[in-house]
Design a protein around this motif. Structure first.
Motif, mmCIF file in Angstrom:
data_model
loop_
_atom_site.group_PDB
_atom_site.id
_atom_site.type_symbol
_atom_site.label_atom_id
_atom_site.label_comp_id
_atom_site.label_asym_id
_atom_site.label_seq_id
_atom_site.Cartn_x
_atom_site.Cartn_y
_atom_site.Cartn_z
ATOM 1 N N VAL A 138 0.832 -1.207 0.000
ATOM 2 C CA VAL A 138 0.000 0.000 0.000
ATOM 3 C C VAL A 138 0.863 1.251 0.000
ATOM 4 O O VAL A 138 1.737 1.414 0.863
ATOM 5 C CB VAL A 138 -0.933 0.020 1.239
ATOM 6 N N ASN A 139 0.602 2.117 -0.964
ATOM 7 C CA ASN A 139 1.194 3.454 -0.973
ATOM 8 C C ASN A 139 0.148 4.404 -0.401
ATOM 9 O O ASN A 139 -0.836 4.717 -1.071
ATOM 10 C CB ASN A 139 1.578 3.860 -2.387
ATOM 11 N N PRO A 140 0.324 4.896 0.835
ATOM 12 C CA PRO A 140 -0.727 5.688 1.491
ATOM 13 C C PRO A 140 -1.053 7.003 0.783
ATOM 14 O O PRO A 140 -2.165 7.518 0.934
ATOM 15 C CB PRO A 140 -0.146 5.954 2.894
ATOM 16 N N TYR B 65 3.056 -1.085 4.257
ATOM 17 C CA TYR B 65 2.895 0.321 3.887
ATOM 18 C C TYR B 65 4.245 0.898 3.461
ATOM 19 O O TYR B 65 5.247 0.739 4.163
ATOM 20 C CB TYR B 65 2.368 1.144 5.063
ATOM 21 N N THR C 18 6.879 3.883 3.091
ATOM 22 C CA THR C 18 7.158 5.058 3.924
ATOM 23 C C THR C 18 8.093 6.049 3.247
ATOM 24 O O THR C 18 8.241 7.174 3.715
ATOM 25 C CB THR C 18 7.803 4.632 5.253
#
Length: 300
Positions: free
Chosen positions: A7-9, A38, A40
């Protein structure tokens, strides 16, 4: 079955948590294991490879846009773990190209249910960088540079920098070497294509296929106002491509040399100024989960 979500927030300025919450409920219902990784911005590639090694997922889902899909693909090279795409970026160009369902939950179900995989090509640039969708030198790279440095994301921000670049005309002179033959070009952009269209839907060529072991170099000539309108219309009617004057080179390896340093971007990532780029295809670099809807994978 175990699935790893990458996941790329911040991709597309879209909150991924509502999807992840719904996905977790769905997976719990059917007893499917899951883990969420995720990004970062710090040691992401090394950390993802370690997560893959430790968790040993049966399938991986890229949750974001084209950049997230490229990042996930790069981490999976050298493994036999298949991956699919959950389209939650600003434009999701590669997901559209690969006939991924636009609804994230439906895309997840396809990843879980499909037994169809195909070898997805990656483009390698200067032996160290990778491109899955489209990279370029010229006007679009400048747009991406402005977009990536902006605190806001999404299509509105992209359009802002697109309009800024319309006021600037920088002509690039360069040569393309393919199989010992050299071709001289001049224009506002050179695109490196593993697919046919930008994420905005504007087509660059009609032949690129990310499963065919080749990439396309598209030389975009100088454009006037009428040409730019034509490009906009081509988003809705690809027959307008027939009016374009640019040359398209299809190959598996090339060297491009520029008279002056030029900015290079690959799948939304700014690489920096270059005077020479070596481009080659990595055929079937990643196992990609797809469906019968994907006509490109079946045409190889």
């Amino acid at each position: 079955m175990k699935i790893l979500f990458v996941v790329n927030p911040i991709s597309g300025d879209i909150d991924k948590e509502p999807f992840l919450s719904e996905a977790k409920t769905y997976l719990d219902t059917y007893g499917i294991g899951y883990h969420v990784f995720y990004t970062t911005g710090v040691n992401d590639l090394e950390n993802l490879k370690e997560s893959i090694k430790q968790y040993q997922p049966d399938r991986v889902a890229s949750v974001g846009g084209d950049g997230t899909t490229l990042f996930t693909s790069t981490a999976l090279m050298g493994t036999d773990i298949p991956m699919g795409i959950i389209p939650l970026g600003s434009a999701n160009g590669m997901a559209v190209e690969l006939f991924v369902d636009s609804d994230p939950m439906e895309a997840l179900k396809e990843i879980l249910l499909s037994n169809i995989t195909a070898g997805l090509d990656l483009i390698q640039v200067n032996d160290e960088h990778y491109c899955l969708h489209i990279g370029d030198i010229g006007v679009n790279a400048q747009i991406v540079k402005g977009y990536s440095s902006d605190s806001k994301r999404g299509m509105t921000t992209y359009i802002k920098y697109f309009l800024e670049q319309l006021r600037v005309t920088n002509i690039i002179d360069y040569s393309i070497e393919i199989d010992g033959d050299e071709y001289n070009e001049s224009g506002i952009m050179l695109a490196i294509c593993n697919a046919r269209k930008f994420g905005t839907g504007v087509p660059l060529n009609s032949i690129s296929n990310p499963f065919d072991g080749k990439f396309e170099l598209v030389a975009i000539p100088e454009m006037d106002f009428e040409d730019l309108i034509l490009v906009g219309l081509s988003k809705f009617d690809e027959s307008f491509l027939e009016e374009a004057d640019g040359n398209v080179y299809s190959t598996n390896k090339a060297i491009i040399r520029f008279e002056k340093p030029q900015l290079l971007q690959l799948d939304g990532e700014i690489i920096g100024d270059v005077t020479e780029i070596k481009v080659e295809i990595i055929e079937s670099a990643v196992r990609y989960i797809t469906t019968r809807k994907n006509k490109l994978a079946g045409s190889r």
